[in-house]
Design a protein around this motif. Structure first.
Motif, mmCIF file in Angstrom:
data_model
loop_
_atom_site.group_PDB
_atom_site.id
_atom_site.type_symbol
_atom_site.label_atom_id
_atom_site.label_comp_id
_atom_site.label_asym_id
_atom_site.label_seq_id
_atom_site.Cartn_x
_atom_site.Cartn_y
_atom_site.Cartn_z
ATOM 1 N N THR A 1 0.864 -1.187 0.000
ATOM 2 C CA THR A 1 0.000 0.000 0.000
ATOM 3 C C THR A 1 0.895 1.229 0.000
ATOM 4 O O THR A 1 2.052 1.177 0.417
ATOM 5 N N LEU A 2 0.342 2.332 -0.475
ATOM 6 C CA LEU A 2 1.092 3.574 -0.512
ATOM 7 C C LEU A 2 0.120 4.730 -0.327
ATOM 8 O O LEU A 2 -0.921 4.785 -0.983
ATOM 9 N N THR A 3 0.472 5.623 0.589
ATOM 10 C CA THR A 3 -0.347 6.815 0.824
ATOM 11 C C THR A 3 0.464 8.043 0.473
ATOM 12 O O THR A 3 1.599 8.195 0.916
ATOM 13 N N ASP A 4 -0.125 8.896 -0.364
ATOM 14 C CA ASP A 4 0.506 10.162 -0.726
ATOM 15 C C ASP A 4 -0.403 11.272 -0.203
ATOM 16 O O ASP A 4 -1.538 11.428 -0.648
ATOM 17 N N GLU A 5 0.102 12.052 0.750
ATOM 18 C CA GLU A 5 -0.729 13.075 1.394
ATOM 19 C C GLU A 5 -1.011 14.264 0.479
ATOM 20 O O GLU A 5 -1.858 15.095 0.766
ATOM 21 N N GLY A 6 -0.277 14.312 -0.656
ATOM 22 C CA GLY A 6 -0.597 15.331 -1.665
ATOM 23 C C GLY A 6 -0.237 16.745 -1.248
ATOM 24 O O GLY A 6 0.687 16.952 -0.465
ATOM 25 N N PRO A 7 -0.991 17.758 -1.678
ATOM 26 C CA PRO A 7 -2.245 17.594 -2.435
ATOM 27 C C PRO A 7 -1.994 17.307 -3.919
ATOM 28 O O PRO A 7 -0.967 17.746 -4.435
#
Length: 472
Positions: free
Chosen positions: A90-96
């Motif tokens: 899994t990978l989370t990119d807080e962005g924006p």
């Protein structure tokens, strides 16, 4: 060189996004995306990607709750002992913008239950349906269900049936309706298979008669949901902005040539071959991209005729909806490609329907050419299937003359659909169904009439009539 896209570009991408492209994956590695399976703009993107020599299925979510729901659903399936794709990373990119990626193993060479349904004979499908019913029963006993259960949510590979789409897993409500929805994905002539599979459900199997009734209800619910999509922008259809008209097009047929034709349909008349020139409708054969198309123009015969029709859906609109209904009931009809209604504000005027062209003779002409050969068994099966599916789908055609039945490649295709109706009232449906049966019989005489009367006698008995030979 493969184009490198960012999360911001993918979030803003409209329907029609094409692969291949690259995206930054875990640890800054390049994720090569080479196939798109589903795209809900601004919400979700499902694709096949390659990372480190391994193929994975990647779901990119732009809302965290959808990401959490997908993972929780997969966990619930595993807890119920159901085979499902394993999580890889899994990978989370807080962005924006923020993006949430979930990669699961890609099941190479797997066939969906939908693929098997399209390609196999009903009897061949029974064992696979039993497995699907068994998985559904396991999930129900854990208090969960596939809320939008359909045949593409089951994948078959190496003699193993997998369930996919963790995002569709929800708390269990109305388990019998949920199971009925699975069978409602198939045409009515497959309903009999439900009785052959119910014992696979496990503990407390549902009542077969109640399930049969619910299958018809859920099928109609599914059809109405799909018909609503045929006149709005979505994955399957597009509604281009057109001055003075409403246009809807099947997205998989939306070539430049087709869109140009629907923008200026009258321009096609100079190069078209006229199949019918009547007061109420003009039918033309036009050259399409790879196959021929049929363009049907529904004419306004007079001022008073136009006034009577301007407040109602046009016959093209009715035929467009009816063609999709018949397809979902397993009744062959030329594939509907596009519809156009000329409009002045809310008032409807002249209208056009575009379908694929089916080459063949009408049923009466085909039988005359056959001469003494009689009616072949495959045609008998087609006629019985047509009237049986109309009965089970509580749908009437409204003009069952032989010229509206086309024999093409050992199939019976139904045309001229502007009188097709789905009936909510059973009594009204039975009356219309009787008229369809009798109108079909009115095409024949002599031995042909006797043959079809014997063939359709069970249908007539079921609807409470005896067929009459009006040509004696």
């Amino acid at each position: 060189m493969v184009e490198q896209l960012t999360l911001a570009q993918l979030k803003l991408a409209p329907l029609g996004l094409a692969a291949p492209f690259a995206l930054e994956g875990p640890g800054g590695q390049q994720l090569l995306c080479d196939a798109i399976f589903r795209h809900l703009p601004g919400k979700r993107l499902v694709l096949r990607a390659h990372l480190g020599g391994r193929s994975v299925l990647v779901k990119l979510f732009f809302r965290q709750r959808d990401f959490v729901c997908e993972r929780a659903g997969l966990a619930a399936m595993r807890a119920a002992g159901i085979a499902c794709p394993g999580e890889v990373w899994t990978l989370t990119d807080e962005g924006p913008p923020s993006g949430f990626l979930l990669a699961t193993e890609f099941l190479d060479n797997a066939a969906s239950l939908q693929d098997c349904y399209r390609q196999w004979q009903p009897e061949e499908l029974v064992e696979l349906l039993r497995r699907a019913v068994a998985l559904t029963g396991r999930l129900h006993r854990r208090g969960r269900m596939q809320a939008d259960i359909h045949l593409d949510n089951f994948l078959f590979r190496d003699n193993q049936l997998y369930m996919i789409d963790g995002g569709g897993i929800a708390p269990l409500k109305k388990p019998l309706e949920n199971l009925a929805l699975l069978f409602a994905q198939m045409t009515p002539d497959y309903d009999r298979l439900s009785a052959m599979t119910l014992d696979a459900y496990g503990e407390n199997p549902p009542d077969g008669q109640r399930l049969q009734a619910l299958i018809a209800t859920m099928r109609e619910k599914r059809i109405r949901h799909y018909l609503a999509k045929t006149t709005r922008n979505c994955t399957q259809f597009m509604v281009p902005k057109t001055a003075g008209a409403f246009v809807a097009v099947a997205r998989n047929a939306a070539s430049e040539q087709l869109l140009k034709l629907m923008d200026r349909p009258e321009a096609a008349t100079g190069q078209a071959a006229f199949l019918k020139q009547g007061n109420s409708a003009t039918v033309m054969k036009v050259a399409g991209n790879e196959v021929s198309w049929v363009l049907k123009r529904y004419n306004i015969k007079s001022f008073w005729h136009g006034l009577s029709r301007c407040f109602r859906p046009s016959r093209a609109w009715i035929s467009w909806k009816s063609a999709h209904r018949l397809e979902l009931l397993g009744i062959a009809t030329p594939t509907p490609l596009a519809v156009r209604e000329e409009r002045v504000g809310p008032l409807r005027r002249q209208a056009y329907l575009l379908t694929e062209c089916v080459d063949g003779d009408n049923l009466q002409a085909w039988l005359l050419k056959r001469g003494q050969g009689g009616v072949p068994e495959w045609l008998d099966r087609e006629v019985v299937r047509l009237f049986d599916n109309l009965w089970r789908g509580r749908t009437s055609h409204g003009d069952m003359k032989a010229t509206n039945l086309i024999v093409a490649d050992r199939h019976l295709e139904v045309i001229d659909l502007d009188a097709v109706r789905h009936h909510r009232c059973k009594q009204g449906f039975v009356r219309s169904y009787r008229k369809d049966l009798q109108r079909f019989m009115d095409n024949w005489q002599g031995e042909t009439w006797q043959h079809f009367e014997e063939l359709l006698r069970p249908m007539a008995t079921r609807s409470g009539i005896s067929l009459v030979n009006k040509k004696v």
